[in-house]
Design a protein around this motif. Structure first.
Motif, PDB file in Angstrom:
ATOM      1  N   GLY A   2       0.769  -1.245   0.000  1.00 12.49           N
ATOM      2  CA  GLY A   2       0.000   0.000   0.000  1.00 12.49           C
ATOM      3  C   GLY A   2       0.797   1.290   0.000  1.00 12.49           C
ATOM      4  N   ARG A   3       2.102   1.206  -0.078  1.00 12.03           N
ATOM      5  CA  ARG A   3       2.928   2.424  -0.099  1.00 12.03           C
ATOM      6  C   ARG A   3       2.959   2.987  -1.520  1.00 12.03           C
ATOM      7  N   ARG A   4       2.815   4.315  -1.624  1.00 19.68           N
ATOM      8  CA  ARG A   4       2.822   4.955  -2.942  1.00 19.68           C
ATOM      9  C   ARG A   4       3.802   6.116  -3.026  1.00 19.68           C
ATOM     10  N   ARG A   5       4.259   6.603  -1.894  1.00 17.24           N
ATOM     11  CA  ARG A   5       5.187   7.745  -1.881  1.00 17.24           C
ATOM     12  C   ARG A   5       6.544   7.235  -1.363  1.00 17.24           C
ATOM     13  N   ILE A   6       7.272   6.570  -2.242  1.00 17.37           N
ATOM     14  CA  ILE A   6       8.517   5.908  -1.864  1.00 17.37           C
ATOM     15  C   ILE A   6       9.706   6.809  -2.207  1.00 17.37           C
ATOM     16  N   MET A   7      10.555   7.039  -1.233  1.00 15.67           N
ATOM     17  CA  MET A   7      11.747   7.854  -1.466  1.00 15.67           C
ATOM     18  C   MET A   7      12.992   6.978  -1.501  1.00 15.67           C
ATOM     19  N   PHE A   8      13.998   7.444  -2.224  1.00 18.32           N
ATOM     20  CA  PHE A   8      15.291   6.761  -2.236  1.00 18.32           C
ATOM     21  C   PHE A   8      16.293   7.667  -1.536  1.00 18.32           C
ATOM     22  N   VAL A   9      16.912   7.155  -0.490  1.00 18.94           N
ATOM     23  CA  VAL A   9      17.846   7.945   0.313  1.00 18.94           C
ATOM     24  C   VAL A   9      19.278   7.436   0.074  1.00 18.94           C
ATOM     25  N   GLY A  10      20.119   8.341  -0.440  1.00 14.10           N
ATOM     26  CA  GLY A  10      21.516   7.979  -0.645  1.00 14.10           C
ATOM     27  C   GLY A  10      21.933   7.942  -2.101  1.00 14.10           C
ATOM     28  N   ASN A  11      21.285   8.751  -2.932  1.00 18.04           N
ATOM     29  CA  ASN A  11      21.642   8.768  -4.344  1.00 18.04           C
ATOM     30  C   ASN A  11      23.050   9.345  -4.541  1.00 18.04           C
ATOM     31  N   MET A  12      23.907   8.591  -5.220  1.00 20.49           N
ATOM     32  CA  MET A  12      25.270   9.034  -5.522  1.00 20.49           C
ATOM     33  C   MET A  12      25.662   8.540  -6.903  1.00 20.49           C
TER      34      MET A  12
END
Length: 343
Positions: free
Chosen positions: A184-194
């Motif tokens: 049910g998650r729709r607002r997924i963030m990615f932390v640590g883009n390099m």
């Protein structure tokens, strides 16, 4: 009268005489030959231990044109992930009677170059290397100039110039996104883009493909940096926005644990209000509270595979280059609101 002690090394001939066998038989025991009877082998080994006989491996190596040593060059030996990888390398080395010199590049290209030169001076047979941030074709040229057989692990400068072992980072991230969507998650963030090396690029590419496939926002990305840091200001801005994220996939477990602490400092219940997923499945992941869902990349398995590849290369320098990409495993725990599950 004082008793005198000789500092001269015990010879194999002295061992043979004490054990009542020929020097040739004692030599066969050293080489673990099956031609020696068990009782004789045990008697010779007991005498070697009692007399303090030390095998002259240097002389044997000269005869074999091998030193039975390798170099392992890592970018950050303080990171628990690399401890796990080293354990895998050491397991294979022990089986093959190989000793490993470990060097820490500390993500410095210059330091990495100096270490490779020193390893060559110590006459190692070959090298397993996880290239430091900023490594380029010069690294591969240096390894060839130094005549060092090598395997790239985790990160690669070029995909067609050496043996290579890594996890399928992109697929791991895609599995994580799919799981969050199913719950049910729709607002997924990615932390640590390099964009600093191949492993980092693969993570972000996997995330972008997965969110596009599920028609999710592609702007919830927080940049990362050295020492497992991330842009905390950007993270807080997204968290406090009118349409905040409901979950985060992090570059690795260490970053994910930091994110969990920050969420809890904001009064957000991890596992209920917000889901967090890391990568690597370090021991700290299952010990956290709540236990961290993670993408298991098998660092110990990567180490084993890299060590086996290097030994295969040393045995047959002309063999075709081999790439081993290990499949990741999504390990679901309480930080996503579920009990442990392997999928």
């Amino acid at each position: 009268m004082k008793k005198s002690f000789s500092l001269a090394p015990v010879s194999l001939l002295a061992v043979a005489r004490e054990a009542g066998v020929s020097r040739a038989t004692a030599s066969l025991v050293l080489r673990e030959s099956p031609l020696v009877a068990t009782e004789t082998r045990e008697r010779v080994q007991e005498v070697m231990k009692r007399l303090g006989y030390i095998y002259n491996r240097g002389a044997a190596n000269l005869r074999q044109n091998r030193t039975h040593t390798i170099g392992l060059v890592l970018p950050n030996i303080a990171n628990p992930f690399f401890s796990e990888l080293t354990a895998g390398v050491d397991e294979i080395n022990d089986t093959n009677d190989v000793v490993c010199f470990i060097a820490n590049s500390n993500e410095s290209v210059d330091r990495q170059a100096r270490q490779l030169q020193r390893l060559r001076e110590h006459n190692v047979d070959g090298v397993i290397i996880c290239p430091a941030v900023g490594s380029c074709q010069t690294l591969l040229d240096d390894l060839k100039r130094l005549k060092l057989p090598f395997v790239q692990a985790l990160r690669q400068v070029s995909s067609d110039e050496s043996d290579y072992v890594a996890a399928d980072y992109a697929t791991g991230i895609e599995k994580a996104v799919t799981h969050l969507v199913r719950t049910g998650r729709r607002r997924i963030m990615f932390v640590g883009n390099m964009n600093v090396h191949s492993a980092a690029q693969a993570r972000c590419e996997g995330f972008m493909r997965a969110v596009a496939l599920h028609h999710l926002p592609q702007t919830l990305i927080v940049s990362g940096g050295a020492e497992n840091t991330y842009d905390e200001a950007m993270f807080d801005t997204l968290l406090n926005s009118s349409d905040p994220p409901d979950s985060a996939i992090c570059y690795n477990d260490i970053m994910a644990l930091n994110v969990m602490n920050r969420l809890q400092a904001h009064g957000i219940a991890v596992g209920k209000e917000f889901a967090v997923i890391g990568m690597d499945d370090l021991p700290q992941a299952s010990a956290s509270y709540p236990a961290l869902t993670t993408i298991g990349t098998g660092p110990c398995d990567i180490g084993r595979a890299a060590a086996n590849l290097l030994q295969a290369r040393l045995e047959n320098p002309e063999r075709s280059r081999e790439h081993i990409i290990l499949s990741p495993q999504l390990i679901i725990r309480a930080s996503c609101g579920q009990n442990a599950y392997l999928g």
